[in-house]
Design a protein around this motif. Structure first.
Motif, PDB file in Angstrom:
ATOM      1  N   MET A   1       0.837  -1.170   0.000  1.00 13.60           N
ATOM      2  CA  MET A   1       0.000   0.000   0.000  1.00 13.60           C
ATOM      3  C   MET A   1       0.886   1.239   0.000  1.00 13.60           C
ATOM      4  O   MET A   1       1.852   1.336   0.740  1.00 13.60           O
ATOM      5  N   LYS A   2       0.550   2.168  -0.830  1.00 19.12           N
ATOM      6  CA  LYS A   2       1.321   3.381  -0.986  1.00 19.12           C
ATOM      7  C   LYS A   2       0.991   4.382   0.112  1.00 19.12           C
ATOM      8  O   LYS A   2      -0.173   4.585   0.423  1.00 19.12           O
ATOM      9  N   ARG A   3       2.028   4.985   0.682  1.00 21.99           N
ATOM     10  CA  ARG A   3       1.793   6.017   1.691  1.00 21.99           C
ATOM     11  C   ARG A   3       1.453   7.324   0.998  1.00 21.99           C
ATOM     12  O   ARG A   3       2.011   7.653  -0.034  1.00 21.99           O
ATOM     13  N   MET A   4       0.551   8.063   1.620  1.00 22.91           N
ATOM     14  CA  MET A   4       0.174   9.346   1.057  1.00 22.91           C
ATOM     15  C   MET A   4       1.289  10.361   1.304  1.00 22.91           C
ATOM     16  O   MET A   4       1.941  10.335   2.346  1.00 22.91           O
ATOM     17  N   LYS A   5       1.496  11.245   0.358  1.00 20.18           N
ATOM     18  CA  LYS A   5       2.533  12.267   0.466  1.00 20.18           C
ATOM     19  C   LYS A   5       2.059  13.396   1.372  1.00 20.18           C
ATOM     20  O   LYS A   5       0.940  13.877   1.246  1.00 20.18           O
ATOM     21  N   ASN A   6       2.937  13.817   2.266  1.00 19.32           N
ATOM     22  CA  ASN A   6       2.641  14.930   3.154  1.00 19.32           C
ATOM     23  C   ASN A   6       2.911  16.226   2.396  1.00 19.32           C
ATOM     24  O   ASN A   6       4.033  16.489   1.978  1.00 19.32           O
ATOM     25  N   ASN A   7       1.901  17.032   2.226  1.00 20.08           N
ATOM     26  CA  ASN A   7       2.022  18.272   1.474  1.00 20.08           C
ATOM     27  C   ASN A   7       2.328  19.478   2.353  1.00 20.08           C
ATOM     28  O   ASN A   7       2.326  20.601   1.862  1.00 20.08           O
ATOM     29  N   LEU A   8       2.583  19.262   3.629  1.00 18.61           N
ATOM     30  CA  LEU A   8       2.805  20.368   4.554  1.00 18.61           C
ATOM     31  C   LEU A   8       4.294  20.589   4.779  1.00 18.61           C
ATOM     32  O   LEU A   8       5.066  19.628   4.853  1.00 18.61           O
ATOM     33  N   ASP A   9       4.673  21.862   4.930  1.00 20.60           N
ATOM     34  CA  ASP A   9       6.045  22.133   5.337  1.00 20.60           C
ATOM     35  C   ASP A   9       6.116  22.010   6.865  1.00 20.60           C
ATOM     36  O   ASP A   9       5.118  21.750   7.536  1.00 20.60           O
ATOM     37  N   GLU A  10       7.302  22.215   7.438  1.00 19.66           N
ATOM     38  CA  GLU A  10       7.476  22.010   8.879  1.00 19.66           C
ATOM     39  C   GLU A  10       6.615  22.950   9.710  1.00 19.66           C
ATOM     40  O   GLU A  10       6.046  22.547  10.727  1.00 19.66           O
ATOM     41  N   ARG A  11       6.511  24.199   9.300  1.00 20.95           N
ATOM     42  CA  ARG A  11       5.690  25.165  10.032  1.00 20.95           C
ATOM     43  C   ARG A  11       4.232  24.751  10.015  1.00 20.95           C
ATOM     44  O   ARG A  11       3.549  24.747  11.042  1.00 20.95           O
ATOM     45  N   GLN A  12       3.739  24.365   8.845  1.00 23.71           N
ATOM     46  CA  GLN A  12       2.347  23.935   8.726  1.00 23.71           C
ATOM     47  C   GLN A  12       2.097  22.665   9.530  1.00 23.71           C
ATOM     48  O   GLN A  12       1.047  22.504  10.139  1.00 23.71           O
ATOM     49  N   GLU A  13       3.072  21.775   9.537  1.00 24.29           N
ATOM     50  CA  GLU A  13       2.946  20.530  10.310  1.00 24.29           C
ATOM     51  C   GLU A  13       2.823  20.840  11.796  1.00 24.29           C
ATOM     52  O   GLU A  13       1.980  20.274  12.496  1.00 24.29           O
ATOM     53  N   GLU A  15       1.766  23.678  13.120  1.00 20.32           N
ATOM     54  CA  GLU A  15       0.475  24.335  13.340  1.00 20.32           C
ATOM     55  C   GLU A  15      -0.660  23.318  13.353  1.00 20.32           C
ATOM     56  O   GLU A  15      -1.573  23.408  14.179  1.00 20.32           O
ATOM     57  N   LEU A  16      -0.605  22.338  12.455  1.00 16.07           N
ATOM     58  CA  LEU A  16      -1.636  21.298  12.423  1.00 16.07           C
ATOM     59  C   LEU A  16      -1.609  20.469  13.701  1.00 16.07           C
ATOM     60  O   LEU A  16      -2.658  20.153  14.271  1.00 16.07           O
ATOM     61  N   LEU A  17      -0.414  20.133  14.171  1.00 17.94           N
ATOM     62  CA  LEU A  17      -0.300  19.395  15.429  1.00 17.94           C
ATOM     63  C   LEU A  17      -0.877  20.196  16.590  1.00 17.94           C
ATOM     64  O   LEU A  17      -1.531  19.635  17.472  1.00 17.94           O
ATOM     65  N   HIS A  18      -0.647  21.513  16.595  1.00 15.25           N
ATOM     66  CA  HIS A  18      -1.197  22.374  17.640  1.00 15.25           C
ATOM     67  C   HIS A  18      -2.732  22.389  17.575  1.00 15.25           C
ATOM     68  O   HIS A  18      -3.408  22.287  18.608  1.00 15.25           O
ATOM     69  N   ILE A  19      -3.275  22.494  16.383  1.00 15.97           N
ATOM     70  CA  ILE A  19      -4.734  22.484  16.208  1.00 15.97           C
ATOM     71  C   ILE A  19      -5.314  21.154  16.686  1.00 15.97           C
ATOM     72  O   ILE A  19      -6.319  21.118  17.407  1.00 15.97           O
ATOM     73  N   GLU A  20      -4.674  20.053  16.303  1.00 12.04           N
ATOM     74  CA  GLU A  20      -5.153  18.735  16.725  1.00 12.04           C
ATOM     75  C   GLU A  20      -5.048  18.579  18.241  1.00 12.04           C
ATOM     76  O   GLU A  20      -5.933  18.000  18.877  1.00 12.04           O
TER      77      GLU A  20
END
Length: 156
Positions: A1-13, A15-20
């Motif tokens: 199974m193919k892993r999905m590509k992460n389209n976020l840069d480090e800053r966005q990652e 920020e997303l972790l903070h939101i989650e």
């Protein structure tokens, strides 16, 4: 199974972790509040059992995941002082909850019995919390040491 590509840069990652992070903790405390309110309103166990199971899976899952990674808390240290304080808060909260439930179920009668039962339940909860926090603190410290030793081995 193919892993999905992460389209976020480090800053966005980050920020997303903070939101989650905020979302998970909001849901955790909101679910606990809903369970307490429903219990105080006299909801039958069959009505709140599903929410209780989700709450416990979330709480235990987060605790196990943190211990496995050697993480205790951002602000608190895994020591006896912290464990006693957290256990006291838990014991007091349960004592107040039990007192309210007994008074609600008895129509406001039996104040003396209610206080004795609430204090006993609060002390029992304090003891259980203290044991659980002490064990998890020791496991976390042990895991932190193991992770540090693994890092030292990798550096050599």
């Amino acid at each position: 199974m193919k892993r999905m590509k992460n389209n976020l840069d480090e800053r966005q990652e980050q920020e997303l972790l903070h939101i989650e992070h905020i979302g998970v903790w909001f849901c955790f405390w909101a679910l606990l509040a809903a369970l307490v309110i429903q219990s105080l309103m006299g909801a039958p166990w069959s009505q709140i059992a599903g929410e209780w199971m989700i709450f416990m899976v979330l709480a235990l899952g987060m605790a196990v995941a943190c211990i496995r990674r050697g993480i205790w808390d951002r602000y608190l240290k895994p020591d006896l002082k912290t464990n006693v304080a957290a256990s006291a808060v838990g014991g007091l909260a349960i004592a107040v909850f039990v007192f309210g439930m007994i008074l609600r179920n008895t129509g406001g009668e039996f104040w003396g019995v209610s206080i004795v039962l609430a204090v006993g339940t609060g002390l029992f909860t304090f003891a259980l919390c203290l044991v659980a926090l002490t064990v998890s603190a020791r496991l976390t410290k042990k895991r932190q040491q193991n992770l540090e030793n693994m890092d030292c081995d990798d550096d050599e």
